[in-house]
Design an enzyme around this catalytic site. Structure first.
Site, PDB file in Angstrom:
ATOM      1  N   GLY A   1      64.196 -41.415  39.468  1.00 25.89           N
ATOM      2  CA  GLY A   1      62.993 -41.679  38.684  1.00 25.89           C
ATOM      3  C   GLY A   1      62.104 -40.493  38.394  1.00 25.89           C
ATOM      4  O   GLY A   1      60.879 -40.639  38.317  1.00 25.89           O
TER       5      GLY A   1
ATOM      6  N   ASN B   1      61.919 -38.874  35.555  1.00 24.59           N
ATOM      7  CA  ASN B   1      61.320 -39.110  34.234  1.00 24.59           C
ATOM      8  C   ASN B   1      60.260 -40.202  34.307  1.00 24.59           C
ATOM      9  O   ASN B   1      59.242 -40.133  33.614  1.00 24.59           O
ATOM     10  CB  ASN B   1      62.398 -39.474  33.209  1.00 24.59           C
ATOM     11  CG  ASN B   1      63.076 -38.251  32.623  1.00 24.59           C
ATOM     12  OD1 ASN B   1      62.412 -37.330  32.156  1.00 24.59           O
ATOM     13  ND2 ASN B   1      64.395 -38.221  32.656  1.00 24.59           N
TER      14      ASN B   1
ATOM     15  N   ARG C   1      79.163 -60.683  32.929  1.00 25.60           N
ATOM     16  CA  ARG C   1      78.230 -59.855  32.154  1.00 25.60           C
ATOM     17  C   ARG C   1      77.395 -60.696  31.197  1.00 25.60           C
ATOM     18  O   ARG C   1      76.230 -60.378  30.951  1.00 25.60           O
ATOM     19  CB  ARG C   1      79.026 -58.787  31.389  1.00 25.60           C
ATOM     20  CG  ARG C   1      78.146 -57.729  30.701  1.00 25.60           C
ATOM     21  CD  ARG C   1      77.075 -57.155  31.618  1.00 25.60           C
ATOM     22  NE  ARG C   1      77.565 -56.238  32.598  1.00 25.60           N
ATOM     23  CZ  ARG C   1      77.264 -54.959  32.660  1.00 25.60           C
ATOM     24  NH1 ARG C   1      76.461 -54.425  31.765  1.00 25.60           N
ATOM     25  NH2 ARG C   1      77.730 -54.205  33.626  1.00 25.60           N
TER      26      ARG C   1
ATOM     27  N   ASN D   1      65.215 -43.805  24.450  1.00 26.71           N
ATOM     28  CA  ASN D   1      66.040 -43.261  25.526  1.00 26.71           C
ATOM     29  C   ASN D   1      65.867 -41.747  25.580  1.00 26.71           C
ATOM     30  O   ASN D   1      65.629 -41.107  24.553  1.00 26.71           O
ATOM     31  CB  ASN D   1      67.513 -43.609  25.261  1.00 26.71           C
ATOM     32  CG  ASN D   1      68.441 -43.062  26.332  1.00 26.71           C
ATOM     33  OD1 ASN D   1      68.239 -43.296  27.528  1.00 26.71           O
ATOM     34  ND2 ASN D   1      69.467 -42.337  25.923  1.00 26.71           N
TER      35      ASN D   1
ATOM     36  N   HIS E   1      68.015 -38.384  26.523  1.00 30.17           N
ATOM     37  CA  HIS E   1      69.391 -37.926  26.756  1.00 30.17           C
ATOM     38  C   HIS E   1      69.373 -36.424  27.025  1.00 30.17           C
ATOM     39  O   HIS E   1      68.706 -35.673  26.296  1.00 30.17           O
ATOM     40  CB  HIS E   1      70.272 -38.233  25.540  1.00 30.17           C
ATOM     41  CG  HIS E   1      71.706 -37.855  25.758  1.00 30.17           C
ATOM     42  ND1 HIS E   1      72.565 -38.623  26.507  1.00 30.17           N
ATOM     43  CD2 HIS E   1      72.428 -36.780  25.343  1.00 30.17           C
ATOM     44  CE1 HIS E   1      73.749 -38.039  26.549  1.00 30.17           C
ATOM     45  NE2 HIS E   1      73.696 -36.923  25.845  1.00 30.17           N
TER      46      HIS E   1
ATOM     47  N   ASP F   1      73.779 -43.414  21.867  1.00 35.15           N
ATOM     48  CA  ASP F   1      73.084 -42.167  21.522  1.00 35.15           C
ATOM     49  C   ASP F   1      73.085 -41.901  20.014  1.00 35.15           C
ATOM     50  O   ASP F   1      73.081 -40.748  19.582  1.00 35.15           O
ATOM     51  CB  ASP F   1      73.715 -40.956  22.255  1.00 35.15           C
ATOM     52  CG  ASP F   1      73.674 -41.119  23.765  1.00 35.15           C
ATOM     53  OD1 ASP F   1      72.708 -41.718  24.268  1.00 35.15           O
ATOM     54  OD2 ASP F   1      74.608 -40.643  24.443  1.00 35.15           O
TER      55      ASP F   1
ATOM     56  N   ALA G   1      62.328 -29.603  29.513  1.00 34.16           N
ATOM     57  CA  ALA G   1      62.454 -30.448  28.320  1.00 34.16           C
ATOM     58  C   ALA G   1      62.146 -31.919  28.594  1.00 34.16           C
ATOM     59  O   ALA G   1      61.181 -32.469  28.066  1.00 34.16           O
ATOM     60  CB  ALA G   1      63.857 -30.301  27.725  1.00 34.16           C
ATOM     61  N   GLU G   2      62.945 -32.559  29.429  1.00 32.13           N
ATOM     62  CA  GLU G   2      62.829 -34.015  29.594  1.00 32.13           C
ATOM     63  C   GLU G   2      61.424 -34.454  30.004  1.00 32.13           C
ATOM     64  O   GLU G   2      60.854 -35.380  29.419  1.00 32.13           O
ATOM     65  CB  GLU G   2      63.839 -34.518  30.633  1.00 32.13           C
ATOM     66  CG  GLU G   2      65.283 -34.407  30.190  1.00 32.13           C
ATOM     67  CD  GLU G   2      66.240 -34.965  31.235  1.00 32.13           C
ATOM     68  OE1 GLU G   2      65.923 -36.019  31.828  1.00 32.13           O
ATOM     69  OE2 GLU G   2      67.301 -34.360  31.457  1.00 32.13           O
TER      70      GLU G   2
END
Length: 206
Positions: free
Chosen positions: A11, A13, A65, A107, A109, A150, A179-180
Site C-alpha cells: 500500500g 501508493n 469467479r 489505475n 501502472h 492497460d 513517479a508513482e
C-alpha cells in the site's frame, strides 16, 4: 469526491493518497474505504491508522469467479464511490464492474504505456522486462480503466531514467518514489477538481 482505493499488497501508493488528502495536495476528496483481495497485508494497517474503513473481499472465499464478481460489485456499490482507484490491485476487474463504473476507475501502472503493459505485466515483471530490453527511460502511467488490460485513456505519465547497475528492485523503488507517488495523487486531484474527465476512445478519434 468519494474515493475507494483497491489494494493487494503493502500500500505505498495508498499511503501517497492518504498523505495527499492530509496535506492538501489532493483537494475536494474523501477516502471512503480501502478494499483488499488479500488478508493481513500492510495496506489494511495503513488504512486503519488513518481511520479509514477497510475490509477484505477475496476470490478464494467464493465458490467460483462469477459469485465473486457479483459480490465484488455489490461491495463497491456499498461505498457509493465517485472514483475507484486501483493502487496495486492484482485482480482482474470484472466486466460488470467496468460497465457500471465506466470512466470512474483509474489505475497506476509502473511503465510508460504502451511499453511493458498488458496481460502478464505487473510488479517486478514490468521492471525486469524493461531492463532486459535495455531501455534508458522507464516510468509510470495513470490511466482510466476500460475493458482491456492497460488500454484505457492515459491521464498522466512521468519518466524515470534507468541507471547503470539497476536491478528490477532498485528500478521499481525509484519509479515509485519519483513517479508513482507523485502522479497518482496528482491525477486524483485533477479528477476531483474537474480538470480531467474520461473520454471514450470513439470520442477521442473525432
Amino acid at each position: 469526491m468519494r474515493v475507494l482505493v483497491l489494494v493487494s499488497g503493502g500500500g505505498t501508493n495508498l499511503q501517497a493518497i492518504i498523505d495527499g488528502v492530509a496535506n492538501g495536495s489532493i483537494t475536494n476528496t474523501e477516502i471512503v474505504g480501502v478494499l483488499s483481495n488479500n488478508y493481513g497485508v500492510y495496506s489494511l494497517e495503513r488504512a486503519e491508522k488513518a481511520g479509514i474503513k477497510n475490509e477484505v473481499i477475496a476470490p478464494k472465499d467464493f465458490p467460483d469467479r462469477s459469485s465473486f464478481n457479483k459480490a465484488f460489485l455489490a461491495k463497491l456499490d456499498e461505498y457509493k464511490p465517485d472514483l475507484i482507484v486501483l493502487a496495486g490491485f492484482l485482480v482482474v476487474i470484472p466486466e460488470i464492474v467496468i460497465e457500471k463504473y465506466e470512466g470512474k476507475i483509474i489505475n497506476i501502472h509502473p511503465s510508460l504505456i504502451p511499453s511493458f503493459c498488458g496481460k502478464g505485466y505487473y510488479g517486478l515483471k514490468v521492471h525486469k522486462a524493461a531492463l532486459d530490453r535495455g531501455v534508458k527511460v522507464s516510468g509510470a502511467t495513470v490511466h482510466f480503466v476500460d475493458a482491456g488490460t492497460d488500454t484505457g485513456p492515459i491521464i498522466l505519465q512521468k519518466a524515470v531514467y534507468v541507471e547503470k547497475g539497476d536491478t528490477p528492485e532498485t528500478l521499481q523503488r525509484r519509479i515509485m518514489e519519483e513517479a508513482e507517488w507523485k502522479i497518482l495523487p496528482q491525477a486524483i486531484n485533477m479528477i476531483a477538481n474537474g480538470e480531467v474527465a474520461y473520454t471514450q476512445p470513439s470520442d477521442m478519434r473525432n
